[in-house]
Design a protein around this motif. Structure first.
Motif, PDB file in Angstrom:
ATOM      1  N   UNK A  41       0.827  -1.206   0.000  1.00  0.00           N
ATOM      2  CA  UNK A  41       0.000   0.000   0.000  1.00  0.00           C
ATOM      3  C   UNK A  41       0.865   1.261   0.000  1.00  0.00           C
ATOM      4  N   UNK A  42       1.958   1.238   0.756  1.00  0.00           N
ATOM      5  CA  UNK A  42       2.885   2.370   0.782  1.00  0.00           C
ATOM      6  C   UNK A  42       3.429   2.620  -0.620  1.00  0.00           C
ATOM      7  N   UNK A  43       3.799   1.543  -1.307  1.00  0.00           N
ATOM      8  CA  UNK A  43       4.352   1.681  -2.660  1.00  0.00           C
ATOM      9  C   UNK A  43       3.319   2.244  -3.627  1.00  0.00           C
ATOM     10  N   UNK A  44       2.064   1.800  -3.494  1.00  0.00           N
ATOM     11  CA  UNK A  44       1.005   2.338  -4.359  1.00  0.00           C
ATOM     12  C   UNK A  44       0.849   3.842  -4.141  1.00  0.00           C
ATOM     13  N   UNK A  48       7.404   4.020  -4.371  1.00  0.00           N
ATOM     14  CA  UNK A  48       8.681   3.397  -4.002  1.00  0.00           C
ATOM     15  C   UNK A  48       8.513   2.669  -2.661  1.00  0.00           C
ATOM     16  N   UNK A  49       9.541   1.931  -2.292  1.00  0.00           N
ATOM     17  CA  UNK A  49       9.492   1.170  -1.034  1.00  0.00           C
ATOM     18  C   UNK A  49      10.483   1.712  -0.007  1.00  0.00           C
ATOM     19  N   UNK A  50      10.875   2.949  -0.160  1.00  0.00           N
ATOM     20  CA  UNK A  50      11.859   3.556   0.736  1.00  0.00           C
ATOM     21  C   UNK A  50      11.149   4.194   1.928  1.00  0.00           C
ATOM     22  N   UNK A  51      10.677   3.366   2.838  1.00  0.00           N
ATOM     23  CA  UNK A  51       9.949   3.839   4.011  1.00  0.00           C
ATOM     24  C   UNK A  51      10.959   4.369   5.027  1.00  0.00           C
ATOM     25  N   UNK A  52      10.824   5.614   5.444  1.00  0.00           N
ATOM     26  CA  UNK A  52      11.759   6.122   6.444  1.00  0.00           C
ATOM     27  C   UNK A  52      11.678   5.315   7.739  1.00  0.00           C
ATOM     28  N   UNK A  53      12.822   4.911   8.246  1.00  0.00           N
ATOM     29  CA  UNK A  53      12.880   4.055   9.434  1.00  0.00           C
ATOM     30  C   UNK A  53      12.231   4.726  10.639  1.00  0.00           C
ATOM     31  N   UNK A  54      12.380   6.011  10.751  1.00  0.00           N
ATOM     32  CA  UNK A  54      11.845   6.727  11.913  1.00  0.00           C
ATOM     33  C   UNK A  54      10.361   7.026  11.800  1.00  0.00           C
ATOM     34  N   UNK A  81      10.943  -8.479  -4.159  1.00  0.00           N
ATOM     35  CA  UNK A  81      11.503  -8.081  -5.455  1.00  0.00           C
ATOM     36  C   UNK A  81      10.409  -7.674  -6.439  1.00  0.00           C
ATOM     37  N   UNK A  82       9.269  -8.356  -6.391  1.00  0.00           N
ATOM     38  CA  UNK A  82       8.158  -8.054  -7.307  1.00  0.00           C
ATOM     39  C   UNK A  82       7.656  -6.626  -7.159  1.00  0.00           C
ATOM     40  N   UNK A  83       7.749  -6.072  -5.958  1.00  0.00           N
ATOM     41  CA  UNK A  83       7.251  -4.703  -5.762  1.00  0.00           C
ATOM     42  C   UNK A  83       8.374  -3.671  -5.821  1.00  0.00           C
ATOM     43  N   UNK A  84       9.557  -4.107  -6.261  1.00  0.00           N
ATOM     44  CA  UNK A  84      10.663  -3.171  -6.422  1.00  0.00           C
ATOM     45  C   UNK A  84      11.347  -2.797  -5.122  1.00  0.00           C
ATOM     46  N   UNK A  85      11.423  -3.750  -4.204  1.00  0.00           N
ATOM     47  CA  UNK A  85      12.055  -3.496  -2.907  1.00  0.00           C
ATOM     48  C   UNK A  85      13.517  -3.115  -3.101  1.00  0.00           C
ATOM     49  N   UNK A  86      13.951  -2.066  -2.420  1.00  0.00           N
ATOM     50  CA  UNK A  86      15.349  -1.618  -2.475  1.00  0.00           C
ATOM     51  C   UNK A  86      16.105  -2.286  -1.327  1.00  0.00           C
ATOM     52  N   UNK A  87      17.018  -3.172  -1.674  1.00  0.00           N
ATOM     53  CA  UNK A  87      17.724  -3.951  -0.649  1.00  0.00           C
ATOM     54  C   UNK A  87      18.846  -3.174   0.024  1.00  0.00           C
TER      55      UNK A  87
END
Length: 127
Positions: A41-44, A48-54, A81-87
């Protein structure tokens, strides 16, 4: 991350007052699947999948997935990987990527707006 569950027993249907109300509180960890769906849902919403840690428990969970990549099963890695996760994403790079994503969104909006204006002008009769 825990959810609190409570339960109390009610009085018996016969109407007897046994005064045996008990309250149990269990703490269960939020499942991997629940966090994954929140990340989808965040990516939608953000692109992107770069959720701030804080920012939230989701950000902490995302960071832990990066740290535990070698221990995750193949199915979870495939789903991420399917949702474009940044490792591997340094903090400053994450800000930069988010900025560029927003810029791309604005550019696409401007292009759509320009196309709509051109279509509107094309449909007006010449005088």
């Amino acid at each position: 991350i825990f959810m609190t569950l409570s339960s109390s027993s009610s009085s018996p249907p016969s109407g007897e007052n046994t005064n045996t109300t008990r309250k149990t509180t269990l703490q269960e960890p939020v499942s991997w699947d629940v966090h994954y769906q929140r990340l989808v849902e965040f990516r939608k919403l953000h692109g992107h999948t770069l959720v701030p840690k804080r920012s939230s428990s989701l950000g902490v969970w995302v960071d832990k997935q990066r740290q535990r990549k070698d221990r995750l099963n193949k199915e979870r890695i495939r789903l991420l990987n399917e949702i474009g996760f940044c490792w591997t994403v340094p903090h400053e790079q994450a800000k930069c990527v988010a900025w560029w994503n927003r810029l791309r969104d604005v550019q696409q909006t401007l292009i759509r707006h320009q196309e709509q204006q051109e279509q509107s002008l094309d449909s007006q009769p010449l005088s």
